[in-house]
Design a protein around this motif. Structure first.
Motif, PDB file in Angstrom:
ATOM      1  N   ARG A  92       6.020   9.453  11.938  1.00 21.92           N
ATOM      2  CA  ARG A  92       5.330  10.266  12.949  1.00 21.92           C
ATOM      3  C   ARG A  92       5.917   9.860  14.291  1.00 21.92           C
ATOM      4  O   ARG A  92       5.977   8.674  14.616  1.00 21.92           O
ATOM      5  N   ARG A  93       6.343  10.855  15.059  1.00 22.49           N
ATOM      6  CA  ARG A  93       6.975  10.597  16.346  1.00 22.49           C
ATOM      7  C   ARG A  93       6.326  11.461  17.410  1.00 22.49           C
ATOM      8  O   ARG A  93       6.019  12.624  17.178  1.00 22.49           O
ATOM      9  N   LYS A  94       6.127  10.862  18.588  1.00 24.81           N
ATOM     10  CA  LYS A  94       5.616  11.612  19.737  1.00 24.81           C
ATOM     11  C   LYS A  94       6.779  11.869  20.679  1.00 24.81           C
ATOM     12  O   LYS A  94       7.532  10.949  21.005  1.00 24.81           O
ATOM     13  N   LEU A  95       6.928  13.139  21.070  1.00 25.25           N
ATOM     14  CA  LEU A  95       7.940  13.525  22.043  1.00 25.25           C
ATOM     15  C   LEU A  95       7.230  14.049  23.283  1.00 25.25           C
ATOM     16  O   LEU A  95       6.338  14.892  23.181  1.00 25.25           O
TER      17      LEU A  95
ATOM     18  N   LEU B 185      13.257  13.061  28.600  1.00 25.83           N
ATOM     19  CA  LEU B 185      12.652  13.109  27.276  1.00 25.83           C
ATOM     20  C   LEU B 185      12.171  11.718  26.881  1.00 25.83           C
ATOM     21  O   LEU B 185      12.908  10.740  26.995  1.00 25.83           O
ATOM     22  N   GLN B 186      10.914  11.615  26.449  1.00 30.13           N
ATOM     23  CA  GLN B 186      10.345  10.352  25.961  1.00 30.13           C
ATOM     24  C   GLN B 186      10.189  10.457  24.448  1.00 30.13           C
ATOM     25  O   GLN B 186       9.621  11.438  23.957  1.00 30.13           O
ATOM     26  N   ILE B 187      10.680   9.454  23.725  1.00 29.06           N
ATOM     27  CA  ILE B 187      10.607   9.428  22.261  1.00 29.06           C
ATOM     28  C   ILE B 187       9.850   8.166  21.866  1.00 29.06           C
ATOM     29  O   ILE B 187      10.290   7.060  22.179  1.00 29.06           O
ATOM     30  N   ILE B 188       8.705   8.348  21.213  1.00 28.41           N
ATOM     31  CA  ILE B 188       7.867   7.209  20.823  1.00 28.41           C
ATOM     32  C   ILE B 188       7.590   7.295  19.327  1.00 28.41           C
ATOM     33  O   ILE B 188       7.003   8.268  18.866  1.00 28.41           O
TER      34      ILE B 188
ATOM     35  N   GLU C 218      16.853  10.232   6.583  1.00 26.94           N
ATOM     36  CA  GLU C 218      16.923  10.336   8.038  1.00 26.94           C
ATOM     37  C   GLU C 218      17.351  11.733   8.457  1.00 26.94           C
ATOM     38  O   GLU C 218      18.287  12.290   7.899  1.00 26.94           O
ATOM     39  N   ALA C 219      16.666  12.282   9.448  1.00 31.07           N
ATOM     40  CA  ALA C 219      17.034  13.592   9.985  1.00 31.07           C
ATOM     41  C   ALA C 219      18.326  13.477  10.790  1.00 31.07           C
ATOM     42  O   ALA C 219      18.512  12.526  11.548  1.00 31.07           O
ATOM     43  N   GLN C 220      19.193  14.454  10.610  1.00 28.40           N
ATOM     44  CA  GLN C 220      20.441  14.562  11.359  1.00 28.40           C
ATOM     45  C   GLN C 220      20.338  15.784  12.270  1.00 28.40           C
ATOM     46  O   GLN C 220      19.509  16.667  12.046  1.00 28.40           O
ATOM     47  N   ALA C 221      21.230  15.887  13.252  1.00 26.77           N
ATOM     48  CA  ALA C 221      21.232  17.048  14.149  1.00 26.77           C
ATOM     49  C   ALA C 221      21.430  18.345  13.379  1.00 26.77           C
ATOM     50  O   ALA C 221      20.951  19.402  13.783  1.00 26.77           O
ATOM     51  N   SER C 222      22.108  18.274  12.234  1.00 20.02           N
ATOM     52  CA  SER C 222      22.393  19.471  11.438  1.00 20.02           C
ATOM     53  C   SER C 222      21.330  19.757  10.371  1.00 20.02           C
ATOM     54  O   SER C 222      21.442  20.725   9.634  1.00 20.02           O
TER      55      SER C 222
ATOM     56  N   ALA D 268      17.084  16.777  20.380  1.00 18.30           N
ATOM     57  CA  ALA D 268      17.438  15.414  20.799  1.00 18.30           C
ATOM     58  C   ALA D 268      16.469  14.373  20.251  1.00 18.30           C
ATOM     59  O   ALA D 268      16.851  13.223  20.031  1.00 18.30           O
ATOM     60  N   GLY D 269      15.210  14.758  20.027  1.00 17.14           N
ATOM     61  CA  GLY D 269      14.178  13.781  19.698  1.00 17.14           C
ATOM     62  C   GLY D 269      13.918  13.545  18.224  1.00 17.14           C
ATOM     63  O   GLY D 269      13.274  12.565  17.865  1.00 17.14           O
ATOM     64  N   ILE D 270      14.400  14.433  17.348  1.00 15.52           N
ATOM     65  CA  ILE D 270      14.127  14.261  15.919  1.00 15.52           C
ATOM     66  C   ILE D 270      15.251  13.554  15.154  1.00 15.52           C
ATOM     67  O   ILE D 270      14.960  12.764  14.261  1.00 15.52           O
ATOM     68  N   PRO D 271      16.537  13.801  15.471  1.00 15.86           N
ATOM     69  CA  PRO D 271      17.572  13.066  14.729  1.00 15.86           C
ATOM     70  C   PRO D 271      17.340  11.554  14.799  1.00 15.86           C
ATOM     71  O   PRO D 271      16.966  11.019  15.836  1.00 15.86           O
ATOM     72  N   GLY D 272      17.522  10.906  13.659  1.00 15.06           N
ATOM     73  CA  GLY D 272      17.269   9.467  13.559  1.00 15.06           C
ATOM     74  C   GLY D 272      15.876   9.155  13.027  1.00 15.06           C
ATOM     75  O   GLY D 272      15.607   8.047  12.581  1.00 15.06           O
ATOM     76  N   MET D 273      14.996  10.144  13.068  1.00 16.24           N
ATOM     77  CA  MET D 273      13.653   9.970  12.509  1.00 16.24           C
ATOM     78  C   MET D 273      13.748  10.016  10.992  1.00 16.24           C
ATOM     79  O   MET D 273      14.556  10.747  10.435  1.00 16.24           O
TER      80      MET D 273
END
Length: 123
Positions: free
Chosen positions: A89-92, A22-25, A34-38, A79-84
């Motif tokens: 804007r994030r590229k996965l 997985l690449q997170i940019i 901030e987004a959390q896993a939940s 996996a790629g959105i938590p912490g955003m």
């Protein structure tokens, strides 16, 4: 050309082989919550096939954002959105194992996918 989170993103055709991880940019760093896993996330997104560059899904095309509990989405988003942060804007770049699995199980199975996600809200 500068991108803003309220315009449909342009995805440049990637060079080289598809990544196996997985690449997170982060394209734009957000400054909100901030987004959390939940979290349940409110997003605008664009999805394209890594190999062909063909768009397969876009909330922009429907003209409205979508709301999802993160835990109900593909592993690459989980996996790629938590912490955003909201406003970002994030590229996965998501390999098949974290997207829709091997070929044959789903129309997008076996494909590496690129998503550009604008995080509009979290709850």
């Amino acid at each position: 050309m500068s991108e803003t989170p309220l315009t449909k993103p342009e995805i440049e055709f990637p060079e080289g082989p598809a990544p196996t991880e997985l690449q997170i940019i982060d394209v734009i760093e957000g400054s909100g919550d901030e987004a959390q896993a939940s979290s349940t996330v409110d997003v605008h997104y664009l999805g394209v096939d890594f190999e062909s560059g063909e768009e397969f899904d876009s909330s922009w095309g429907r003209g409205e954002s979508i709301n999802f509990p993160l835990r109900s989405l593909i592993q690459g988003w989980q996996a790629g959105i938590p912490g955003m942060k909201v406003g970002g804007r994030r590229k996965l770049i998501v390999p098949p194992a974290q997207a829709y699995g091997p070929a044959g199980m789903h129309p997008l199975g076996g494909k590496t996918l690129i998503f550009v996600i604008d995080l509009l809200g979290v709850s």
